[in-house]
Motif scaffolding. Structure first.
Motif, mmCIF file in Angstrom:
data_model
loop_
_atom_site.group_PDB
_atom_site.id
_atom_site.type_symbol
_atom_site.label_atom_id
_atom_site.label_comp_id
_atom_site.label_asym_id
_atom_site.label_seq_id
_atom_site.Cartn_x
_atom_site.Cartn_y
_atom_site.Cartn_z
ATOM 1 N N LEU A 85 0.814 -1.214 0.000
ATOM 2 C CA LEU A 85 0.000 0.000 0.000
ATOM 3 C C LEU A 85 0.849 1.266 0.000
ATOM 4 C CD1 LEU A 85 -2.734 -1.111 2.569
ATOM 5 C CD2 LEU A 85 -2.860 -1.143 0.077
ATOM 6 N N PHE A 86 2.158 1.123 0.156
ATOM 7 C CA PHE A 86 3.030 2.294 0.183
ATOM 8 C C PHE A 86 3.204 2.847 -1.228
ATOM 9 C CE2 PHE A 86 5.500 0.424 4.017
ATOM 10 C CZ PHE A 86 4.431 0.741 4.841
ATOM 11 N N LEU A 87 3.408 4.141 -1.294
ATOM 12 C CA LEU A 87 3.807 4.756 -2.555
ATOM 13 C C LEU A 87 5.192 4.256 -2.941
ATOM 14 C CD1 LEU A 87 2.762 8.472 -1.944
ATOM 15 C CD2 LEU A 87 1.668 6.889 -3.518
ATOM 16 N N THR A 120 14.813 1.702 -3.672
ATOM 17 C CA THR A 120 13.542 1.151 -3.196
ATOM 18 C C THR A 120 13.104 1.854 -1.918
ATOM 19 O OG1 THR A 120 14.663 -0.556 -1.882
ATOM 20 C CG2 THR A 120 14.021 -1.137 -4.149
ATOM 21 N N ILE A 121 11.813 1.747 -1.614
ATOM 22 C CA ILE A 121 11.274 2.252 -0.356
ATOM 23 C C ILE A 121 11.784 1.394 0.800
ATOM 24 C CG2 ILE A 121 9.135 2.517 0.986
ATOM 25 C CD1 ILE A 121 9.411 4.683 -1.040
ATOM 26 N N LEU A 122 12.147 2.044 1.900
ATOM 27 C CA LEU A 122 12.624 1.387 3.119
ATOM 28 C C LEU A 122 13.926 0.623 2.914
ATOM 29 C CD1 LEU A 122 9.295 0.048 4.717
ATOM 30 C CD2 LEU A 122 10.593 2.076 5.344
ATOM 31 N N GLN A 154 4.193 13.520 3.249
ATOM 32 C CA GLN A 154 3.196 12.574 3.725
ATOM 33 C C GLN A 154 3.858 11.655 4.738
ATOM 34 O OE1 GLN A 154 1.565 10.025 0.662
ATOM 35 N NE2 GLN A 154 -0.460 10.290 1.504
ATOM 36 N N ILE A 155 3.123 11.301 5.778
ATOM 37 C CA ILE A 155 3.702 10.521 6.860
ATOM 38 C C ILE A 155 2.910 9.242 7.058
ATOM 39 C CG2 ILE A 155 4.200 10.468 9.330
ATOM 40 C CD1 ILE A 155 4.620 13.432 9.206
ATOM 41 N N TYR A 156 3.635 8.135 7.161
ATOM 42 C CA TYR A 156 3.025 6.862 7.496
ATOM 43 C C TYR A 156 3.547 6.409 8.845
ATOM 44 C CZ TYR A 156 1.641 6.408 2.602
ATOM 45 O OH TYR A 156 1.090 6.613 1.376
ATOM 46 N N GLN A 157 2.732 5.671 9.560
ATOM 47 C CA GLN A 157 3.191 5.047 10.797
ATOM 48 C C GLN A 157 3.449 3.579 10.509
ATOM 49 O OE1 GLN A 157 0.518 5.277 14.084
ATOM 50 N NE2 GLN A 157 1.737 3.938 15.368
ATOM 51 N N MET A 158 4.667 3.115 10.785
ATOM 52 C CA MET A 158 5.024 1.726 10.536
ATOM 53 C C MET A 158 4.589 0.865 11.710
ATOM 54 S SD MET A 158 8.792 2.033 8.872
ATOM 55 C CE MET A 158 9.445 2.944 10.264
ATOM 56 N N ALA A 201 -7.911 -0.913 9.012
ATOM 57 C CA ALA A 201 -7.730 -0.864 7.559
ATOM 58 C C ALA A 201 -6.906 0.352 7.158
ATOM 59 C CB ALA A 201 -9.085 -0.839 6.874
ATOM 60 N N PHE A 202 -6.169 0.182 6.080
ATOM 61 C CA PHE A 202 -5.302 1.241 5.573
ATOM 62 C C PHE A 202 -5.764 1.610 4.172
ATOM 63 C CE2 PHE A 202 -1.661 2.759 3.226
ATOM 64 C CZ PHE A 202 -1.074 3.630 4.115
ATOM 65 N N SER A 203 -6.016 2.880 3.951
ATOM 66 C CA SER A 203 -6.457 3.326 2.620
ATOM 67 C C SER A 203 -5.474 4.334 2.072
ATOM 68 C CB SER A 203 -7.848 3.954 2.705
ATOM 69 O OG SER A 203 -7.829 5.079 3.572
ATOM 70 N N MET A 204 -5.216 4.293 0.800
ATOM 71 C CA MET A 204 -4.269 5.190 0.150
ATOM 72 C C MET A 204 -5.009 6.359 -0.476
ATOM 73 S SD MET A 204 -1.250 5.987 -0.638
ATOM 74 C CE MET A 204 -0.360 4.490 -0.250
#
Length: 599
Positions: free
Chosen positions: A184-186, A242-244, A593-597, A569-572
């Motif tokens: 779901l990550f960008l 890559t991300i992360l 934009q901020i996500y919580q891992m 649930a996680f929505s983009m």
């Protein structure tokens, strides 16, 4: 309509300006309207704002929430307080009023946009009706995520050229809840396309950043050992794939080091207990009340002193060999919990006064004990029963009496009032300074010239104790990096010099974060097998005042304290750009934009 808007912008500017002129540390707060307030604080106090305004004060606008109060009968509350302790109650007209401070609350996104419009308009030099006052501090407004993008912060910051406002940077922060689904990550391509859609750049730069915890609270046998000390590594690099992704060895790395004294894991723990006793003596001289610590030896201090003097007297011929052996204080008391790491500041050359300090530090519990022990020593010197050896550079009052005893001339000392405590305090200062010098000089981390400020006896005893605490904290910082991180000599030397220089100018502060540049290879074995606590990617284009950035930030903890996130649930949602009407040279938009891992 236009004149009304300008009038509101001018009023808003005056409110911000009056708050901006308040002195630092006064925690000022202005009520803008009945349901809004503005605060002035350092940017590093808020995680999100710290990314962009860490080194400057900012203005925070939020919803004004009054303290909740509960009024109870004074008699019933008095009995409750006696059982439960402090409850933040305030007595008003014979009653107890309880005050509870709630978490900060956000404004609606629409209201936040209105405030930023006033801010922008008030700083526009082309609007003569507003005036050409000095530039305002950055303004950040808490938002309630009521828009489709989930906006949690809106911010604005002036751009100045030659002290004149020439443009405005606008910030928009949107947040998502926690997730474990990386799908779901960008992606990096998504971030590039989002930036390109907004700003139409001819070229873009991509930068990565990550934060890892190298030292802090630990779990031992399913039990959490809390620690106020922490060492985190901030890494930044280019050419992401890559991300992360794990930071490469070509990244730049900075250690953020914060150490609180008293951690039982520290090799300085025994010295901390010794310093704690010294501080208790100094506090007693200042306030008139001394909080005596539990003695480490159950034997009477007078009996211990007598036995010590008899031992010195009976071994006069071998005194130098005797006092050069490490005394028992270097070993943990068998009845107490030993530190995890043995002290590294063991000295084998403790002289008579230093051994006496160690003995008394472990046993005295009153002013009377101190006076009685010192009287035994001074009498033994007067009658020539002992001729103890002391260091040539000893500066305590007792050391001077011993020097006089070599010539059978001893000044009269009245052991009344605070004189015995002063003498004991001098003994401790002398001994502990030598302990610290012995390590710092022995490890070639500094020179005596750089320690003059910390070793000076020209200042009063209270100031000497403060400087000794500073020196102790420096060693705590250095030994934490040496023992737990294994940093090489050149990094420890640089850290030592930085800390010593800092404490010459600033007061003692265990909360201060010291920074140290290191090569990633020195700490790669820590972070390559750990999850980051924060990871981010930044796409930028343009230069100078025309630079624009789009950022994506991941964190294992919520970076916003005024919104409760759902953990389901996680929505983009793809955020939109905020547009603020402006008719001047620069308009710069920043979005992240901020996500919580969720681990």
């Amino acid at each position: 309509m236009g004149s009304k808007m300008i009038s509101r912008a001018k009023t808003f500017y005056n409110i911000l300006r009056s708050l901006q002129d308040e002195e630092e540390g006064s925690n000022p707060c202005n009520i803008l309207e009945e349901d809004m307030q503005i605060l002035k604080m350092k940017g590093d106090q808020l995680p999100v704002i710290n990314m962009y305004c860490a080194n400057q004060p900012v203005l925070i606008c939020e919803k004004a929430i009054p303290k909740t109060t509960e009024v109870e009968d004074q008699k019933s509350e008095t009995s409750t307080c006696s059982d439960e302790g402090d409850d933040n109650g305030v007595e008003v007209n014979g009653e107890i009023e309880h005050q509870t401070v709630l978490d900060p609350q956000p404004l609606t996104v629409m209201k936040a946009r209105q405030l930023l419009s006033w801010y922008t308009l008030s700083q526009n030099p082309n609007v003569s009706a507003v005036g050409n006052g000095p530039a305002l501090l950055p303004l950040w407004v808490r938002c309630d995520m009521s828009d489709p993008d989930g906006t949690t912060w809106l911010g604005a910051e002036t751009i100045c050229i030659s002290n004149k406002v020439s443009g405005i940077k606008l910030y928009s922060v949107t947040c998502k809840g926690s997730t474990v689904d990386k799908r779901l990550f960008l992606s990096l391509d998504d971030i590039r396309q989002e930036h390109k859609r907004r700003h139409h750049p001819s070229s873009m730069n991509l930068k990565g950043s990550a934060r890892f915890i190298l030292f802090g609270s630990t779990v031992v046998e399913n039990s959490l050992i809390e620690s106020q000390s922490s060492v985190t590594a901030e890494l930044k690099w280019n050419h992401m794939e890559t991300i992360l992704e794990t930071p490469p060895l070509s990244a730049s790395a900075t250690l953020n080091i914060k150490v609180s004294c008293g951690d039982m894991r520290s090799p300085m723990f025994e010295m901390y207990r010794e310093l704690d006793f010294l501080q208790a003596l100094a506090n007693g001289l200042r306030t008139g009340e001394t909080e005596w610590v539990e003695p480490l030896d159950s034997t009477s201090p007078v009996d211990l002193t007598k036995a010590f003097l008899e031992e010195v007297q009976s071994t006069t011929k071998k005194l130098q060999e005797k006092v050069s052996r490490p005394v028992e204080t270097t070993n943990p008391d068998p009845e107490t919990d030993p530190p995890i790491f043995k002290s590294v500041l063991i000295r084998g050359d403790l002289d008579f006064v230093e051994q006496l300090w160690v003995l008394m530090r472990k046993s005295v519990m009153s002013y009377q004990d101190i006076g009685d022990c010192l009287k035994l020593v001074i009498d033994a010197l007067k009658f020539g029963d002992i001729k103890p050896w002391i260091h040539r550079d000893s500066s305590s009052s007792l050391s001077k009496l011993i020097m006089q005893s070599y010539h059978q001339q001893i000044d009269h000392v009245s052991l009344t009032g605070v004189t015995p405590v002063n003498m004991l305090l001098e003994m401790g200062l002398d001994k502990m300074r030598k302990d610290y010098i012995n390590y710092l000089i022995g490890e070639e981390l500094t020179t005596l010239n750089h320690l003059c400020y910390y070793l000076s006896t020209e200042v009063d005893l209270q100031e000497q104790v403060i400087r000794l605490r500073k020196l102790h904290h420096v060693l705590e910082l250095v030994l934490t990096c040496s023992t737990f991180l294994g940093l090489p000599y050149d990094r420890l030397f640089l850290l030592t010099q930085s800390c010593l220089q800092h404490y010459k100018m600033y007061p003692y502060d265990e909360g201060h974060v010291f920074k140290l540049q290191v090569k990633p290879a020195l700490i790669s074995h820590f972070y390559q097998k750990e999850h980051p606590v924060m990871w981010g990617v930044e796409v930028s284009s343009g230069h100078g005042p025309r630079e624009v950035r789009t950022c994506l930030q991941f964190s294992d903890q919520p970076l916003v304290d005024h919104v409760i996130f759902q953990t389901g649930a996680f929505s983009m949602l793809i955020p939109n750009t905020i547009h603020v009407t402006s008719c001047w040279k620069h308009n710069i938009f920043n979005f992240f934009q901020i996500y919580q891992m969720k681990r």
